[in-house]
Write a protein that holds these residues in place. Structure first.
Motif, PDB file in Angstrom:
ATOM      1  N   GLU A   1       5.543  19.033 -22.576  1.00  0.00           N
ATOM      2  CA  GLU A   1       5.159  18.783 -21.558  1.00  0.00           C
ATOM      3  C   GLU A   1       6.164  19.440 -20.748  1.00  0.00           C
ATOM      4  OE1 GLU A   1       1.847  15.289 -19.785  1.00  0.00           O
ATOM      5  OE2 GLU A   1       2.435  14.852 -22.000  1.00  0.00           O
ATOM      6  N   SER A   2       7.436  18.678 -20.162  1.00  0.00           N
ATOM      7  CA  SER A   2       7.971  18.760 -19.006  1.00  0.00           C
ATOM      8  C   SER A   2       8.405  19.931 -18.703  1.00  0.00           C
ATOM      9  CB  SER A   2       9.368  17.591 -19.939  1.00  0.00           C
ATOM     10  OG  SER A   2       9.708  18.457 -20.345  1.00  0.00           O
ATOM     11  N   THR A   3       8.272  21.248 -19.669  1.00  0.00           N
ATOM     12  CA  THR A   3       8.722  23.031 -19.503  1.00  0.00           C
ATOM     13  C   THR A   3       7.781  22.958 -17.937  1.00  0.00           C
ATOM     14  OG1 THR A   3       8.582  23.410 -21.514  1.00  0.00           O
ATOM     15  CG2 THR A   3       8.644  24.987 -19.863  1.00  0.00           C
ATOM     16  N   GLN A   4       8.654  23.370 -17.058  1.00  0.00           N
ATOM     17  CA  GLN A   4       8.295  24.135 -15.795  1.00  0.00           C
ATOM     18  C   GLN A   4       7.915  25.650 -15.284  1.00  0.00           C
ATOM     19  OE1 GLN A   4       9.691  22.401 -12.084  1.00  0.00           O
ATOM     20  NE2 GLN A   4      10.571  21.022 -13.369  1.00  0.00           N
ATOM     21  N   LEU A   5       7.138  26.140 -15.319  1.00  0.00           N
ATOM     22  CA  LEU A   5       6.780  27.817 -15.033  1.00  0.00           C
ATOM     23  C   LEU A   5       7.364  27.982 -13.607  1.00  0.00           C
ATOM     24  CD1 LEU A   5       5.528  30.100 -16.096  1.00  0.00           C
ATOM     25  CD2 LEU A   5       3.156  29.831 -16.032  1.00  0.00           C
ATOM     26  N   TRP A   6       7.534  28.927 -13.430  1.00  0.00           N
ATOM     27  CA  TRP A   6       7.678  29.984 -11.972  1.00  0.00           C
ATOM     28  C   TRP A   6       7.317  30.341 -11.946  1.00  0.00           C
ATOM     29  CZ3 TRP A   6       9.441  25.794  -8.882  1.00  0.00           C
ATOM     30  CH2 TRP A   6      10.599  25.021  -8.956  1.00  0.00           C
ATOM     31  N   ILE A   7       6.112  30.948 -11.297  1.00  0.00           N
ATOM     32  CA  ILE A   7       5.771  32.914 -11.365  1.00  0.00           C
ATOM     33  C   ILE A   7       5.520  33.448 -10.127  1.00  0.00           C
ATOM     34  CG2 ILE A   7       3.243  31.163 -12.033  1.00  0.00           C
ATOM     35  CD1 ILE A   7       3.263  33.333 -14.114  1.00  0.00           C
ATOM     36  N   ALA A   8       5.142  34.479  -9.790  1.00  0.00           N
ATOM     37  CA  ALA A   8       5.266  34.803  -8.529  1.00  0.00           C
ATOM     38  C   ALA A   8       3.823  35.260  -8.259  1.00  0.00           C
ATOM     39  CB  ALA A   8       5.665  36.717  -8.669  1.00  0.00           C
ATOM     40  N   ALA A   9       2.672  35.699 -10.261  1.00  0.00           N
ATOM     41  CA  ALA A   9       0.899  35.976  -9.558  1.00  0.00           C
ATOM     42  C   ALA A   9       0.553  35.955 -10.447  1.00  0.00           C
ATOM     43  CB  ALA A   9       1.070  37.279  -8.816  1.00  0.00           C
ATOM     44  N   VAL A  10      -0.672  35.493 -10.359  1.00  0.00           N
ATOM     45  CA  VAL A  10      -1.486  34.316 -12.052  1.00  0.00           C
ATOM     46  C   VAL A  10      -3.033  35.568 -11.975  1.00  0.00           C
ATOM     47  CG1 VAL A  10      -2.639  33.070 -13.341  1.00  0.00           C
ATOM     48  CG2 VAL A  10      -0.639  32.182 -11.800  1.00  0.00           C
ATOM     49  N   ASP A  11      -2.856  36.315 -13.122  1.00  0.00           N
ATOM     50  CA  ASP A  11      -4.294  37.233 -12.915  1.00  0.00           C
ATOM     51  C   ASP A  11      -5.140  36.761 -13.811  1.00  0.00           C
ATOM     52  OD1 ASP A  11      -2.404  38.386 -11.147  1.00  0.00           O
ATOM     53  OD2 ASP A  11      -2.562  40.871 -12.557  1.00  0.00           O
ATOM     54  N   GLU A  12      -6.113  36.559 -14.275  1.00  0.00           N
ATOM     55  CA  GLU A  12      -7.938  36.310 -14.516  1.00  0.00           C
ATOM     56  C   GLU A  12      -7.677  36.636 -16.120  1.00  0.00           C
ATOM     57  OE1 GLU A  12     -11.408  36.608 -12.488  1.00  0.00           O
ATOM     58  OE2 GLU A  12     -10.603  36.024 -10.749  1.00  0.00           O
ATOM     59  N   LYS A  13      -7.266  38.240 -15.968  1.00  0.00           N
ATOM     60  CA  LYS A  13      -7.805  38.110 -17.538  1.00  0.00           C
ATOM     61  C   LYS A  13      -6.569  39.341 -18.307  1.00  0.00           C
ATOM     62  CE  LYS A  13     -10.711  42.116 -15.644  1.00  0.00           C
ATOM     63  NZ  LYS A  13     -12.448  42.424 -16.184  1.00  0.00           N
ATOM     64  N   LEU A  14      -7.449  39.055 -19.361  1.00  0.00           N
ATOM     65  CA  LEU A  14      -6.444  40.092 -20.172  1.00  0.00           C
ATOM     66  C   LEU A  14      -8.046  41.346 -20.517  1.00  0.00           C
ATOM     67  CD1 LEU A  14      -4.386  38.110 -23.007  1.00  0.00           C
ATOM     68  CD2 LEU A  14      -3.411  39.520 -21.114  1.00  0.00           C
ATOM     69  N   ASN A  15      -7.059  43.085 -21.043  1.00  0.00           N
ATOM     70  CA  ASN A  15      -8.344  44.079 -21.390  1.00  0.00           C
ATOM     71  C   ASN A  15      -7.940  43.684 -23.381  1.00  0.00           C
ATOM     72  OD1 ASN A  15      -6.243  45.446 -21.616  1.00  0.00           O
ATOM     73  ND2 ASN A  15      -5.839  46.517 -20.383  1.00  0.00           N
ATOM     74  N   HIS A  16      -8.394  45.063 -23.642  1.00  0.00           N
ATOM     75  CA  HIS A  16      -8.773  44.539 -25.730  1.00  0.00           C
ATOM     76  C   HIS A  16      -7.107  44.627 -25.940  1.00  0.00           C
ATOM     77  CE1 HIS A  16      -9.049  48.417 -23.940  1.00  0.00           C
ATOM     78  NE2 HIS A  16      -8.826  49.265 -25.430  1.00  0.00           N
ATOM     79  N   LYS A  17      -6.490  45.407 -24.592  1.00  0.00           N
ATOM     80  CA  LYS A  17      -4.901  45.678 -25.248  1.00  0.00           C
ATOM     81  C   LYS A  17      -4.473  44.766 -25.623  1.00  0.00           C
ATOM     82  CE  LYS A  17      -5.717  50.505 -25.450  1.00  0.00           C
ATOM     83  NZ  LYS A  17      -4.904  52.210 -25.018  1.00  0.00           N
ATOM     84  N   SER A  18      -5.121  43.763 -24.417  1.00  0.00           N
ATOM     85  CA  SER A  18      -3.942  42.536 -24.377  1.00  0.00           C
ATOM     86  C   SER A  18      -3.160  42.886 -23.049  1.00  0.00           C
ATOM     87  CB  SER A  18      -3.222  41.879 -25.079  1.00  0.00           C
ATOM     88  OG  SER A  18      -4.445  41.221 -26.330  1.00  0.00           O
ATOM     89  N   TYR A  19      -3.105  44.021 -22.253  1.00  0.00           N
ATOM     90  CA  TYR A  19      -2.991  43.737 -20.746  1.00  0.00           C
ATOM     91  C   TYR A  19      -3.342  42.925 -19.946  1.00  0.00           C
ATOM     92  CZ  TYR A  19       0.689  47.173 -23.340  1.00  0.00           C
ATOM     93  OH  TYR A  19       1.154  48.229 -23.750  1.00  0.00           O
ATOM     94  N   ILE A  20      -2.728  42.540 -18.760  1.00  0.00           N
ATOM     95  CA  ILE A  20      -2.993  41.486 -18.040  1.00  0.00           C
ATOM     96  C   ILE A  20      -3.787  42.718 -17.293  1.00  0.00           C
ATOM     97  CG2 ILE A  20      -2.050  40.141 -15.894  1.00  0.00           C
ATOM     98  CD1 ILE A  20       0.443  39.481 -17.462  1.00  0.00           C
ATOM     99  N   VAL A  21      -4.753  42.297 -16.585  1.00  0.00           N
ATOM    100  CA  VAL A  21      -5.696  42.735 -15.650  1.00  0.00           C
ATOM    101  C   VAL A  21      -6.088  42.259 -14.119  1.00  0.00           C
ATOM    102  CG1 VAL A  21      -7.551  43.495 -15.095  1.00  0.00           C
ATOM    103  CG2 VAL A  21      -6.999  44.249 -17.096  1.00  0.00           C
ATOM    104  N   PRO A  22      -5.652  42.761 -13.157  1.00  0.00           N
ATOM    105  CA  PRO A  22      -5.064  44.043 -12.410  1.00  0.00           C
ATOM    106  C   PRO A  22      -3.897  44.050 -13.086  1.00  0.00           C
ATOM    107  CG  PRO A  22      -5.297  42.457 -10.539  1.00  0.00           C
ATOM    108  CD  PRO A  22      -5.597  41.582 -11.476  1.00  0.00           C
ATOM    109  N   GLY A  23      -2.775  43.189 -12.848  1.00  0.00           N
ATOM    110  CA  GLY A  23      -1.200  43.059 -13.988  1.00  0.00           C
ATOM    111  C   GLY A  23      -0.615  44.583 -12.913  1.00  0.00           C
TER     112      GLY A  23
END
Length: 217
Positions: free
Chosen positions: A182-204
């Motif tokens: 629970e104490s883990t911290q995630l540092w991220i530049a952008a969050v996208d809504e979904k994955l496609n059927h191949k599990s790639y980030i969309v729009p990614g």
């Protein structure tokens, strides 16, 4: 898990993310790698604000000056091969960090969209009671980070865990919240809504490894 989505705030970070996504600009592989590296630097600067600090004194040519500096034992682990530019960006700021490298890839055994994450190589120092930084540019399903964490735990239990990513999916972030402490911290530049059927980030942005280092066969 605490999620630091830096893309929600106005900064030059968003310019670098835009260039990574742009189908024309991303054809320049050198610029693509450099933008990931620069994003790693920005995320590292923000991450540095949460570290432990100690007071010390530096001698200058004209006198002495007290200053507060980071006091964590850092281990930086990147996931080959796409994680290499991000690793370099983080290492530019945490140049005294120890380094670990792990290979993890998608194995499509049946030739369809289903896959398993296979880990075949890990080189790591002890992470016991240290601050572990996991660098993975694309946080898609979260299973790569899950398997990476499972493998590197054989080298000890870290005191703190930070995950550094460029783009992640909401689904992947939700998944790793149940995997990491629970104490883990995630540092991220952008969050996208979904994955496609191949599990790639969309729009990614596509396949980060291919865009950085060339199409694999």
């Amino acid at each position: 898990m605490t999620v630091h989505d830096l893309g929600l705030k106005n900064s030059v970070l968003n310019q670098f993310v835009l260039e990574l996504r742009d189908v024309n600009i991303q054809k320049d592989t050198m610029r693509f790698r450099r933008n990931i590296e620069r994003i790693g630097e920005i995320l590292s600067y923000e991450l540095s604000k949460t570290l432990d600090y100690k007071n010390t004194t530096v001698e200058t040519p004209l006198g002495n000056k007290d200053i507060s500096i980071p006091n964590n034992e850092l281990v930086l682990c990147s996931i080959l091969r796409a994680g290499l530019p991000l690793h370099q960006g983080v290492l530019n700021y945490f140049d005294k960090a120890e380094n670990a490298f792990i290979s993890a890839y998608r194995d499509h055994q049946d030739g369809d969209d289903h896959f398993e994450i296979v880990v075949k190589y890990l080189a790591s120092p002890s992470i016991q009671d240290k601050t572990l930084i996991l660098a993975d540019p694309m946080l898609a399903t979260g299973k790569t980070l899950e398997n990476t964490f499972a493998a590197i735990k054989n080298h000890g239990i870290p005191k703190q865990i930070h995950i550094v990513s460029v783009i992640g999916s909401e689904e992947g972030i939700a998944y790793i919240k149940d995997v990491f402490p629970e104490s883990t911290q995630l540092w991220i530049a952008a969050v996208d809504e979904k994955l496609n059927h191949k599990s790639y980030i969309v729009p990614g942005l596509g396949d980060a490894g291919d865009l950085a280092f060339g199409v694999k066969r």
